[in-house]
Design a protein around this motif. Structure first.
Motif, PDB file in Angstrom:
ATOM      1  N   TRP A 188       0.824  -1.213   0.000  1.00 25.79           N
ATOM      2  CA  TRP A 188       0.000   0.000   0.000  1.00 25.79           C
ATOM      3  C   TRP A 188       0.857   1.261   0.000  1.00 25.79           C
ATOM      4  CZ3 TRP A 188       0.760   3.396   3.942  1.00 25.79           C
ATOM      5  CH2 TRP A 188       1.312   2.897   5.131  1.00 25.79           C
ATOM      6  N   LYS A 189       2.012   1.181   0.674  1.00 23.38           N
ATOM      7  CA  LYS A 189       2.907   2.343   0.730  1.00 23.38           C
ATOM      8  C   LYS A 189       3.572   2.565  -0.631  1.00 23.38           C
ATOM      9  CE  LYS A 189       5.521   5.584   2.551  1.00 23.38           C
ATOM     10  NZ  LYS A 189       5.051   6.829   3.167  1.00 23.38           N
ATOM     11  N   TRP A 190       4.030   1.487  -1.244  1.00 24.95           N
ATOM     12  CA  TRP A 190       4.621   1.587  -2.580  1.00 24.95           C
ATOM     13  C   TRP A 190       3.634   2.213  -3.556  1.00 24.95           C
ATOM     14  CZ3 TRP A 190       9.509   0.028  -4.380  1.00 24.95           C
ATOM     15  CH2 TRP A 190       9.656  -0.025  -5.756  1.00 24.95           C
ATOM     16  N   ASN A 191       2.398   1.773  -3.479  1.00 31.84           N
ATOM     17  CA  ASN A 191       1.370   2.234  -4.401  1.00 31.84           C
ATOM     18  C   ASN A 191       1.099   3.731  -4.275  1.00 31.84           C
ATOM     19  OD1 ASN A 191      -0.807   1.465  -6.374  1.00 31.84           O
ATOM     20  ND2 ASN A 191      -2.086   2.344  -4.764  1.00 31.84           N
ATOM     21  N   LEU A 192       1.307   4.302  -3.088  1.00 29.61           N
ATOM     22  CA  LEU A 192       1.075   5.735  -2.904  1.00 29.61           C
ATOM     23  C   LEU A 192       2.038   6.584  -3.723  1.00 29.61           C
ATOM     24  CD1 LEU A 192       0.395   5.965   0.954  1.00 29.61           C
ATOM     25  CD2 LEU A 192      -1.270   6.184  -0.902  1.00 29.61           C
ATOM     26  N   THR A 245      -1.691   3.437  12.435  1.00 27.14           N
ATOM     27  CA  THR A 245      -2.395   3.988  13.585  1.00 27.14           C
ATOM     28  C   THR A 245      -2.871   2.889  14.533  1.00 27.14           C
ATOM     29  OG1 THR A 245      -4.479   4.020  12.345  1.00 27.14           O
ATOM     30  CG2 THR A 245      -3.160   6.031  12.326  1.00 27.14           C
ATOM     31  N   ALA A 246      -3.111   3.298  15.770  1.00 23.15           N
ATOM     32  CA  ALA A 246      -3.587   2.362  16.795  1.00 23.15           C
ATOM     33  C   ALA A 246      -4.301   3.161  17.879  1.00 23.15           C
ATOM     34  CB  ALA A 246      -2.422   1.571  17.387  1.00 23.15           C
ATOM     35  N   LEU A 247      -4.872   2.457  18.848  1.00 23.80           N
ATOM     36  CA  LEU A 247      -5.611   3.076  19.943  1.00 23.80           C
ATOM     37  C   LEU A 247      -4.682   3.275  21.140  1.00 23.80           C
ATOM     38  CD1 LEU A 247      -8.253   4.023  21.290  1.00 23.80           C
ATOM     39  CD2 LEU A 247      -8.658   1.628  21.942  1.00 23.80           C
ATOM     40  N   PHE A 248      -4.415   4.516  21.476  1.00 26.34           N
ATOM     41  CA  PHE A 248      -3.672   4.865  22.687  1.00 26.34           C
ATOM     42  C   PHE A 248      -4.693   5.016  23.820  1.00 26.34           C
ATOM     43  CE2 PHE A 248      -1.014   6.055  19.223  1.00 26.34           C
ATOM     44  CZ  PHE A 248       0.291   6.232  19.664  1.00 26.34           C
ATOM     45  N   TYR A 249      -4.460   4.400  24.974  1.00 32.71           N
ATOM     46  CA  TYR A 249      -5.435   4.515  26.066  1.00 32.71           C
ATOM     47  C   TYR A 249      -4.762   4.445  27.421  1.00 32.71           C
ATOM     48  CZ  TYR A 249      -5.101  -0.590  26.611  1.00 32.71           C
ATOM     49  OH  TYR A 249      -4.644  -1.868  26.826  1.00 32.71           O
ATOM     50  N   ARG A 250      -5.397   5.096  28.406  1.00 32.57           N
ATOM     51  CA  ARG A 250      -4.927   5.074  29.788  1.00 32.57           C
ATOM     52  C   ARG A 250      -5.502   3.849  30.487  1.00 32.57           C
ATOM     53  NH1 ARG A 250      -3.596  10.128  32.507  1.00 32.57           N
ATOM     54  NH2 ARG A 250      -4.099   9.019  34.434  1.00 32.57           N
ATOM     55  N   PRO A 300     -10.194   0.416  16.832  1.00 33.92           N
ATOM     56  CA  PRO A 300     -11.590   0.059  16.557  1.00 33.92           C
ATOM     57  C   PRO A 300     -11.897   0.370  15.096  1.00 33.92           C
ATOM     58  CG  PRO A 300     -11.417   1.400  18.538  1.00 33.92           C
ATOM     59  CD  PRO A 300     -10.077   1.465  17.857  1.00 33.92           C
ATOM     60  N   GLY A 301     -12.553  -0.528  14.417  1.00 39.50           N
ATOM     61  CA  GLY A 301     -12.982  -0.256  13.043  1.00 39.50           C
ATOM     62  C   GLY A 301     -12.010  -0.645  11.956  1.00 39.50           C
ATOM     63  N   GLY A 302     -10.763  -0.926  12.294  1.00 33.80           N
ATOM     64  CA  GLY A 302      -9.802  -1.323  11.267  1.00 33.80           C
ATOM     65  C   GLY A 302      -8.543  -0.480  11.281  1.00 33.80           C
ATOM     66  N   ASP A 303      -7.539  -0.951  10.569  1.00 34.24           N
ATOM     67  CA  ASP A 303      -6.239  -0.285  10.564  1.00 34.24           C
ATOM     68  C   ASP A 303      -6.191   0.837   9.533  1.00 34.24           C
ATOM     69  OD1 ASP A 303      -4.847  -2.028  12.516  1.00 34.24           O
ATOM     70  OD2 ASP A 303      -5.256  -3.572  11.013  1.00 34.24           O
ATOM     71  N   GLY A 304      -5.404   1.841   9.852  1.00 35.57           N
ATOM     72  CA  GLY A 304      -5.242   2.970   8.944  1.00 35.57           C
ATOM     73  C   GLY A 304      -3.836   3.524   9.024  1.00 35.57           C
ATOM     74  N   ASN A 305      -3.579   4.552   8.243  1.00 34.05           N
ATOM     75  CA  ASN A 305      -2.259   5.178   8.205  1.00 34.05           C
ATOM     76  C   ASN A 305      -2.402   6.691   8.255  1.00 34.05           C
ATOM     77  OD1 ASN A 305       0.796   4.998   7.490  1.00 34.05           O
ATOM     78  ND2 ASN A 305      -0.021   6.512   6.057  1.00 34.05           N
ATOM     79  N   SER A 306      -1.460   7.328   8.934  1.00 39.15           N
ATOM     80  CA  SER A 306      -1.424   8.789   8.979  1.00 39.15           C
ATOM     81  C   SER A 306       0.027   9.243   8.911  1.00 39.15           C
ATOM     82  CB  SER A 306      -2.081   9.301  10.268  1.00 39.15           C
ATOM     83  OG  SER A 306      -2.013  10.710  10.343  1.00 39.15           O
ATOM     84  N   GLY A 307       0.419   9.799   7.772  1.00 42.27           N
ATOM     85  CA  GLY A 307       1.775  10.291   7.621  1.00 42.27           C
ATOM     86  C   GLY A 307       2.692   9.306   6.917  1.00 42.27           C
ATOM     87  N   GLY A 308       3.945   9.692   6.800  1.00 44.88           N
ATOM     88  CA  GLY A 308       4.942   8.881   6.101  1.00 44.88           C
ATOM     89  C   GLY A 308       5.458   9.589   4.864  1.00 44.88           C
ATOM     90  N   SER A 309       6.733   9.398   4.554  1.00 45.02           N
ATOM     91  CA  SER A 309       7.401  10.189   3.526  1.00 45.02           C
ATOM     92  C   SER A 309       7.965   9.343   2.386  1.00 45.02           C
ATOM     93  CB  SER A 309       8.533  10.998   4.174  1.00 45.02           C
ATOM     94  OG  SER A 309       8.053  11.705   5.296  1.00 45.02           O
ATOM     95  N   ILE A 368      -3.020  -2.559   6.483  1.00 55.00           N
ATOM     96  CA  ILE A 368      -3.620  -1.339   5.937  1.00 55.00           C
ATOM     97  C   ILE A 368      -4.030  -1.571   4.485  1.00 55.00           C
ATOM     98  CG2 ILE A 368      -3.121   1.064   5.297  1.00 55.00           C
ATOM     99  CD1 ILE A 368      -1.192   1.071   7.753  1.00 55.00           C
ATOM    100  N   PRO A 369      -5.242  -1.164   4.108  1.00 54.25           N
ATOM    101  CA  PRO A 369      -5.668  -1.377   2.717  1.00 54.25           C
ATOM    102  C   PRO A 369      -4.916  -0.462   1.756  1.00 54.25           C
ATOM    103  CG  PRO A 369      -7.285  -0.040   3.882  1.00 54.25           C
ATOM    104  CD  PRO A 369      -6.291  -0.495   4.912  1.00 54.25           C
ATOM    105  N   ARG A 370      -4.907  -0.848   0.494  1.00 53.43           N
ATOM    106  CA  ARG A 370      -4.282  -0.018  -0.541  1.00 53.43           C
ATOM    107  C   ARG A 370      -5.222   1.145  -0.842  1.00 53.43           C
ATOM    108  NH1 ARG A 370      -2.157  -1.598  -6.624  1.00 53.43           N
ATOM    109  NH2 ARG A 370      -0.511  -2.763  -5.558  1.00 53.43           N
ATOM    110  N   PHE A 371      -5.061   2.218  -0.063  1.00 48.82           N
ATOM    111  CA  PHE A 371      -6.003   3.334  -0.181  1.00 48.82           C
ATOM    112  C   PHE A 371      -5.566   4.310  -1.275  1.00 48.82           C
ATOM    113  CE2 PHE A 371      -2.984   4.401   3.152  1.00 48.82           C
ATOM    114  CZ  PHE A 371      -2.640   5.722   2.887  1.00 48.82           C
ATOM    115  N   TYR A 372      -6.516   5.150  -1.683  1.00 46.45           N
ATOM    116  CA  TYR A 372      -6.277   6.037  -2.818  1.00 46.45           C
ATOM    117  C   TYR A 372      -6.402   7.495  -2.395  1.00 46.45           C
ATOM    118  CZ  TYR A 372      -6.668   8.294  -7.356  1.00 46.45           C
ATOM    119  OH  TYR A 372      -6.457   9.118  -8.435  1.00 46.45           O
ATOM    120  N   PHE A 373      -5.388   8.273  -2.724  1.00 49.70           N
ATOM    121  CA  PHE A 373      -5.386   9.725  -2.540  1.00 49.70           C
ATOM    122  C   PHE A 373      -5.138  10.378  -3.887  1.00 49.70           C
ATOM    123  CE2 PHE A 373      -4.323  11.362   1.989  1.00 49.70           C
ATOM    124  CZ  PHE A 373      -5.397  10.672   2.498  1.00 49.70           C
ATOM    125  N   ASN A 374      -5.703  11.570  -4.076  1.00 53.81           N
ATOM    126  CA  ASN A 374      -5.314  12.345  -5.257  1.00 53.81           C
ATOM    127  C   ASN A 374      -4.973  13.765  -4.821  1.00 53.81           C
ATOM    128  OD1 ASN A 374      -7.680  13.843  -5.026  1.00 53.81           O
ATOM    129  ND2 ASN A 374      -8.673  12.955  -6.801  1.00 53.81           N
TER     130      ASN A 374
END
Length: 427
Positions: free
Chosen positions: A131-135, A153-158, A299-308, A380-386
């Motif tokens: 998925w990262k390569w595809n971006l 991403t993940a769930l941070f909790y006390r 909750p709800g599934g894995d995702g990504n935020s950031g990366g270069s 993480i799914p192969r997500f699409y950004f434009n």
């Protein structure tokens, strides 16, 4: 007579030979000037990057790994502004260019980047998260950049606050019980009741919305670049965010503020969904909470935020050599080095299994949190950004802030978001 004629002929021949040799020498000098490297000269390469995007010690090793290359690396402030200005003017563009997670905004200028597949990139594709390569693949099919770090991403909790509400505290138990956003919201209501509304499960509703949308392959646009922001995925995320607001389980505190730092430090905020790079930010913001935080799957599934990413530009006179440098900087071994020094989470699969990636972390109660993030990164799914995805996300974020802080009507906010999005798309 024969001797004098012969001597004159010889002098003419010698003069002609000297002329030819001079021309050859001049041609050789000119050729060296064009290529930037003579027989005994090093190839000169330039690279732009921003602070903490690449390990400086790795950059310093390039000359030893590639004795024929002299790399001039410049750390740029106000990065995107300088890059865009240089690219627009086609002047001063470096050979190698760092690109942040907003890589899609560079797709309209994909012709200014070398297609790394033409330099042999396909031979290393299997080393990287798909998925990262595809971006890095622009709409025209050109691979304009090689992956650097990622932001699973993940769930941070006390754990201590979860315990007060009778919620599970073990990371696997939390993962099992909070499988969906609805589960997460129900836990938030339980926490609210147990703490008399003094502790909030969520930091802000913008985060709920963006993290929910980010768990899907198609978000604001389909792969033909048709806007789909009014369809189920975005509507469901909008509904979740507004439910959190309505239920009174959001602290309504924006990220990157002193108020957020205080909220995670004093126990006002019990949890949030965040990227792996939030680990250090949380530790810096709330050192007094050491040992109380844990990390579970989203909750709800894995995702990504950031990366270069790292790209080779068409401005380079030595694209193959530039690619070899990029390839070396981002190989699995060096990505481990970058993780250890800068906490840049890898995009190379084999790095996840290296001993240096795993350790028990005191701030997180002795948990090896990378076991969570490594599994998430692979899922993480192969997500699409434009090029317009960030603009659309910003329009939604602006309206959600008005809902949270000014009690704007969710229906009016939704309509206003669509109006702004259409205005931007028609520009």
């Amino acid at each position: 007579m024969m001797n004098r004629t012969s001597n004159r002929s010889s002098r003419k021949i010698n003069t002609s030979l000297r002329g030819i040799l001079c021309l050859l020498a001049l041609f050789s000098v000119a050729l060296s000037a064009c290529t930037g490297a003579g027989p005994n000269q090093k190839i000169q390469l330039t690279m732009w990057y921003w602070n903490r995007s690449i390990d400086d010690s790795l950059i310093q090793q390039v000359g030893r790994v590639f004795p024929n290359i002299d790399l001039h690396a410049e750390k740029i402030t106000d990065y995107d502004s300088k890059v865009r200005t240089s690219m627009a003017g086609h002047h001063g563009v470096p050979d190698i260019l760092g690109i942040n997670s907003n890589i899609a905004t560079y797709f309209p200028d994909e012709d200014q980047f070398v297609d790394l597949r033409t330099l042999g990139a396909d031979s290393i594709k299997s080393q990287y998260l798909d998925w990262k390569w595809n971006l890095g693949v622009a709409p025209g099919g050109r691979l304009i950049a090689l992956p650097m770090d990622t932001g699973p991403t993940a769930l941070f909790y006390r754990a201590d606050l979860f315990a007060k509400a009778g919620l599970p505290t073990d990371p696997q138990a939390v993962t099992n019980q909070l499988k969906t956003w609805d589960d997460y919201i129900q836990a938030g209501l339980k926490l609210k009741q147990a703490t008399n509304g003094k502790v909030f499960m969520f930091d802000n509703i913008n985060n709920v919305f963006s993290q929910s949308v980010g768990q899907h392959a198609l978000q604001y646009f389909d792969r033909s670049d048709h806007y789909i922001g009014t369809q189920d995925i975005v509507k469901q995320a909008w509904t979740l965010a507004n439910q959190v607001k309505q239920d009174g389980i959001s602290a309504n505190i924006a990220n990157w503020t002193t108020e957020w730092n205080a909220g995670v430090s004093n126990g006002t905020i019990a949890s949030f969904v965040g990227a792996v790079w939030m680990k250090q930010i949380l530790q810096d913001a709330a050192p007094n909470t050491k040992g109380q935080w844990r990390i579970a799957r989203n909750p709800g599934g894995d995702g990504n935020s950031g990366g270069s990413f790292l790209a080779v530009t068409k401005a380079s006179a030595h694209p193959q050599e530039a690619f070899e440098v990029v390839k070396w900087l981002e190989n699995p071994t060096n990505q481990l080095t970058a993780y250890k020094s800068l906490q840049l989470f890898p995009s190379t699969l084999s790095t996840f299994d290296q001993p240096g990636m795993n350790s028990n972390e005191d701030f997180y109660g002795g948990q090896d949190t990378n076991q969570v993030f490594s599994v998430a990164a692979k899922d993480i799914p192969r997500f699409y950004f434009n090029a317009y995805s960030d603009i659309v996300a910003g329009a939604y974020s602006d309206q959600l802030s008005l809902i949270a802080l000014q009690n704007k009507s969710p229906d009016q906010a939704w309509n206003d978001a669509q109006t702004e999005i259409q205005r931007q798309l028609l520009r």
